[in-house]
Design a protein around this motif. Sequence first.
Motif, short mmCIF file in Angstrom:
data_model
loop_
_atom_site.label_atom_id
_atom_site.label_comp_id
_atom_site.label_asym_id
_atom_site.label_seq_id
_atom_site.Cartn_x
_atom_site.Cartn_y
_atom_site.Cartn_z
N CYS A 1 -6.69 3.72 5.47
CA CYS A 1 -6.35 2.61 4.60
C CYS A 1 -5.65 1.51 5.41
O CYS A 1 -6.01 0.33 5.35
N SER B 1 0.84 -1.20 0.00
CA SER B 1 0.00 0.00 0.00
C SER B 1 0.87 1.25 0.00
O SER B 1 0.64 2.20 -0.75
N ALA B 2 1.90 1.22 0.83
CA ALA B 2 2.74 2.42 0.97
C ALA B 2 3.59 2.68 -0.27
O ALA B 2 3.63 3.79 -0.79
N LEU C 1 3.25 5.07 -6.63
CA LEU C 1 3.70 6.17 -7.49
C LEU C 1 4.30 7.27 -6.65
O LEU C 1 5.18 8.00 -7.09
N GLY C 2 3.82 7.39 -5.41
CA GLY C 2 4.34 8.39 -4.50
C GLY C 2 5.85 8.26 -4.32
O GLY C 2 6.57 9.25 -4.22
N ASN C 3 6.34 7.03 -4.30
CA ASN C 3 7.78 6.83 -4.10
C ASN C 3 8.57 7.01 -5.38
O ASN C 3 9.64 7.58 -5.38
N SER D 1 -5.21 -1.12 -2.06
CA SER D 1 -5.50 -0.73 -0.67
C SER D 1 -6.48 0.44 -0.60
O SER D 1 -7.26 0.55 0.33
N SER E 1 2.93 9.10 0.97
CA SER E 1 3.76 7.94 0.65
C SER E 1 3.51 6.78 1.61
O SER E 1 3.60 5.62 1.23
N LEU E 2 3.18 7.10 2.86
CA LEU E 2 2.94 6.01 3.81
C LEU E 2 1.47 5.62 3.89
O LEU E 2 1.09 4.80 4.71
N SER E 3 0.65 6.20 3.04
CA SER E 3 -0.79 5.90 2.99
C SER E 3 -1.49 6.16 4.31
O SER E 3 -2.43 5.44 4.66
N1 PHE Z 1 1.17 5.41 -0.53
C1 PHE Z 1 0.76 5.38 -1.89
C2 PHE Z 1 1.92 5.87 -2.77
O1 PHE Z 1 2.95 6.21 -2.30
C3 PHE Z 1 -0.47 6.19 -2.13
C4 PHE Z 1 -1.62 5.93 -1.22
C5 PHE Z 1 -2.23 6.96 -0.54
C6 PHE Z 1 -2.12 4.63 -1.04
C7 PHE Z 1 -3.30 6.74 0.31
C8 PHE Z 1 -3.20 4.39 -0.21
C9 PHE Z 1 -3.79 5.45 0.47
O2 PHE Z 1 1.82 5.93 -3.94
#
Ligand code: PHE
Length: 451
Positions: free
Chosen positions: A230, A20-21, A24-26, A325, A223-225
């Motif tokens: 979630c 989940s974490a 694309l954010g990373n 997630s 990035s950590l959701s």
């Molecule tokens: N953490 C995910 C990312 O880095 C994005 C995300 C946000 C996932 C909120 C779940 C909930 O891309």
Amino acid sequence: MEKRGSFGSKIGVILASAGSAVGLGNIWRFPTEVGRNGGAAFIFVYLLFVFLLAMPVMICEFVVGRRSRANTVGAYRVLAPGKPWVVAGYMGVIAGVLILSFYSVVAGWTLHYTVDSFRYALASGQDFGAVFSQFVSHPWKPLAFQLAFLLMTHYVVARGVESGIERFSKAMMPLLLFIILLLTCCSLSMPGAREGLTYLLRPDFTKVTSDVVLSAMGQAFFSLSVGVGCLATYASYFSRETRLVNSAFSVCVIDSLVAILAGFIIFPAVFSVGGVEVDAGPGLVYITLPNVFNTAFSGMPVLGYAFSCLFYVLLLLAALTSTISMHEIATAFIRENFGLSRRLSAVVVTLLCIVLGFACSLSFGPWRDVKLLGLGFFDLFDFLTAKYIMPLGGLMITCFVGWFLDRQLVEDELTNGGALRVRSLRLLLFLIRWVAPVGVAIVFFNQLISD
Ligand code: PHE
């Protein structure tokens, strides 16, 4: 109603949460932010936020989820019946749908680039900037890829917790980590890689303005959701033996490592080619990189081909384990709140996200002039969730766990009823009660004033 699912193994818990974490954010957003905002200085501020603010929020989500064994809305109903805390649960469900709607647009682009790289269609000699803008503004092509991506997400979620989410994460996350390591080695061995590394690792604190601090926190939460329930939803499937603190720490470490390694892949490669902008913004992955792949491997096109295919597969997997997630937040809510089957609940969520997601995608093309509060749908959903719902959600859940829930109950969850010795328990409780809520509140209100 069907039986509630649960994760079958310890490693499943970590890989699903890390799935989940890591997203694309990373790989897409983090390197862009680092490139723009002072390299290692940004990374430093970011890591502070990860471990001092976002990790305590994650632990709170784990406590709420596992204790209540319910979806985010149900969780507050179980733990604080009749109290207004349930608003935080509803906010999470709404945020999950909004994030999935705009995130699946970029995931759809990624799917398209993956297909194109396998078809050898990202060969040199093209103006990749023009190719990208033509694609994203096309009236139906991005929608088709977005739809395909949403259906993939739907398929995994509809299969359930253990045989869908857990199984998929256990198969895909090791592959994803392997690809990351392989590409990092490849990138670091390119001629001129050193310059890229220096750029990434040289701290430029003059660029760390208050805006940059705000975006570092936004990035850490995204990035950590955390902040949207979630991970609380996932934690509702954890077993009594799962070690909440250890698991949260592992997820934070994996997520930060992947983000930094993504920088190690992108910057050396970009610098080894030279002449391309490293702070190119969101186009970095879709415009700059195809150029880099072609130029860097112009003598060995097969390697360039392999590198680009692997890179887009990596991005695709990362996106998919995250969208699953997001989808699960609302699916679990609908299933438990309205007593529908998992399959039907998943259909409702997918349909909703198709409608809202198409609106987001069209805001790059035919609907570019349709604005709400001065923003297109994509930017609006991004803005609402990243700037408001996530920090507010984080603030509420830390206050809930730190101040509202019975302290004994919280300690019981963190130590599995006293079976574990958590050495950092006092420090953790201090972070949860004081540091995280005060920190988030300062950043959040600061941003409200400056907007
Ligand atoms: N953490 C995910 C990312 O880095 C994005 C995300 C946000 C996932 C909120 C779940 C909930 O891309």
